[in-house]
Design an enzyme around this catalytic site. Structure first.
Site, short mmCIF file in Angstrom:
data_model
loop_
_atom_site.label_atom_id
_atom_site.label_comp_id
_atom_site.label_asym_id
_atom_site.label_seq_id
_atom_site.Cartn_x
_atom_site.Cartn_y
_atom_site.Cartn_z
N ASN A 23 0.76 -0.91 0.09
CA ASN A 23 0.13 -0.10 -0.05
C ASN A 23 0.91 1.43 -0.05
O ASN A 23 2.14 1.31 0.14
CB ASN A 23 -1.00 -0.12 1.20
N ASP A 33 1.57 -8.79 1.30
CA ASP A 33 2.62 -7.86 1.67
C ASP A 33 2.87 -8.15 3.19
O ASP A 33 4.24 -8.15 3.57
CB ASP A 33 1.58 -6.42 1.98
P1 ADP Z 1 -4.34 -6.21 -2.70
O1 ADP Z 1 -4.46 -5.56 -1.50
O2 ADP Z 1 -3.44 -5.58 -3.67
O3 ADP Z 1 -5.57 -6.83 -3.33
P2 ADP Z 1 -3.47 -8.86 -1.23
O4 ADP Z 1 -2.28 -9.27 -0.43
O5 ADP Z 1 -4.72 -8.56 -0.56
O6 ADP Z 1 -3.09 -7.43 -2.27
O7 ADP Z 1 -3.89 -10.11 -2.23
C1 ADP Z 1 -3.13 -10.07 -3.59
C2 ADP Z 1 -3.19 -11.53 -3.85
O8 ADP Z 1 -2.13 -12.22 -3.17
C3 ADP Z 1 -4.41 -12.21 -3.55
O9 ADP Z 1 -4.74 -13.24 -4.57
C4 ADP Z 1 -4.00 -13.11 -2.46
O10 ADP Z 1 -4.50 -14.55 -2.39
C5 ADP Z 1 -2.68 -13.45 -2.95
N1 ADP Z 1 -1.54 -13.87 -2.01
C6 ADP Z 1 -1.62 -13.66 -0.53
N2 ADP Z 1 -0.50 -14.25 0.13
C7 ADP Z 1 0.58 -14.66 -0.81
C8 ADP Z 1 1.85 -15.35 -0.91
N3 ADP Z 1 2.33 -15.64 0.22
N4 ADP Z 1 2.08 -15.57 -2.18
C9 ADP Z 1 1.43 -15.22 -3.27
N5 ADP Z 1 0.35 -14.55 -3.30
C10 ADP Z 1 -0.26 -14.32 -2.13
#
Ligand code: ADP
Length: 181
Positions: A23, A33
């Site tokens: 963010n 993140d």
């Molecule tokens: P945003 O706020 O940009 O939507 P998020 O982190 O909530 O970001 O989600 C982005 C994508 O990353 C989602 O599809 C989530 O399931 C995925 N995600 C979460 N943890 C991991 C990880 N360790 N490795 C890869 N993808 C992940």
């Protein structure tokens, strides 16, 4: 530039750069993140704080990207980008395309040969995974063709991975990939 789609945890990828769906504050969050910060160690947060103190006093704008070292991760760099938040009315696909393009540009500038992307904005920020996949492949392909058209300034990037966390998102990315021209 080769594109690969795999299911897994992006923090484990031994590529030159992994992309963080951060963010604007760069000071940590949930989802991917949070996972990246936990796996990289507190040095990553310190490096992000340093960026905020120096180049990015107002935060990282939506659609932009900035790199830090990856500290305890197998990757060498983390490229932080800020996806558009659908819940905040950020529905312009150009903003999302910009995340992919700027991340690729930063990676190429670092000399990265491989990069891994998560599904930027497809989690907490509320975008449809299919739309994220379409924008992502389009951005990678146009980056690749503009890099090869520029001759001497060729990008060192050879491999672009999409690392998806769930079976469902992986299936969506594969379907979009197989149906795109
Ligand atoms: P945003 O706020 O940009 O939507 P998020 O982190 O909530 O970001 O989600 C982005 C994508 O990353 C989602 O599809 C989530 O399931 C995925 N995600 C979460 N943890 C991991 C990880 N360790 N490795 C890869 N993808 C992940």
């Amino acid at each position: 530039m080769r594109i690969e789609i795999l299911r897994g945890d992006i923090t484990t990828r031994r590529v030159d750069a992994i992309v963080n769906a951060a963010n604007s504050s760069l000071l940590g969050g949930g989802g991917v993140d949070g996972a990246i910060h936990r796996a990289a160690g507190t040095e990553l947060l310190e490096a992000c704080r340093e960026l905020r103190r120096t180049q990015l006093q107002d935060g990282l704008p939506v659609g932009d990207a900035a790199a830090t070292p990856a500290f305890r991760l197998p990757a060498r760099w983390v490229i932080h980008t800020v996806g558009p938040n659908r819940h905040a009315g950020q529905t312009d696909p150009a903003l999302l395309a910009s995340c992919f393009r700027q991340s690729l540009r930063v990676a190429a500038g670092l000399g990265a040969r491989s990069i891994a992307f998560p599904a930027i904005s497809a989690g907490i920020y509320g975008w449809d995974a299919g739309q994220v996949a379409e924008v992502a492949f389009d951005a990678v392909r146009s980056f690749s063709s503009s890099a090869s058209a520029s001759g001497a300034e060729d990008s060192p990037l050879e491999l672009v991975e999409f690392v998806l966390f769930s079976e469902e998102t992986t299936a969506v990315f594969r379907a979009v990939f197989n149906s795109s021209p």
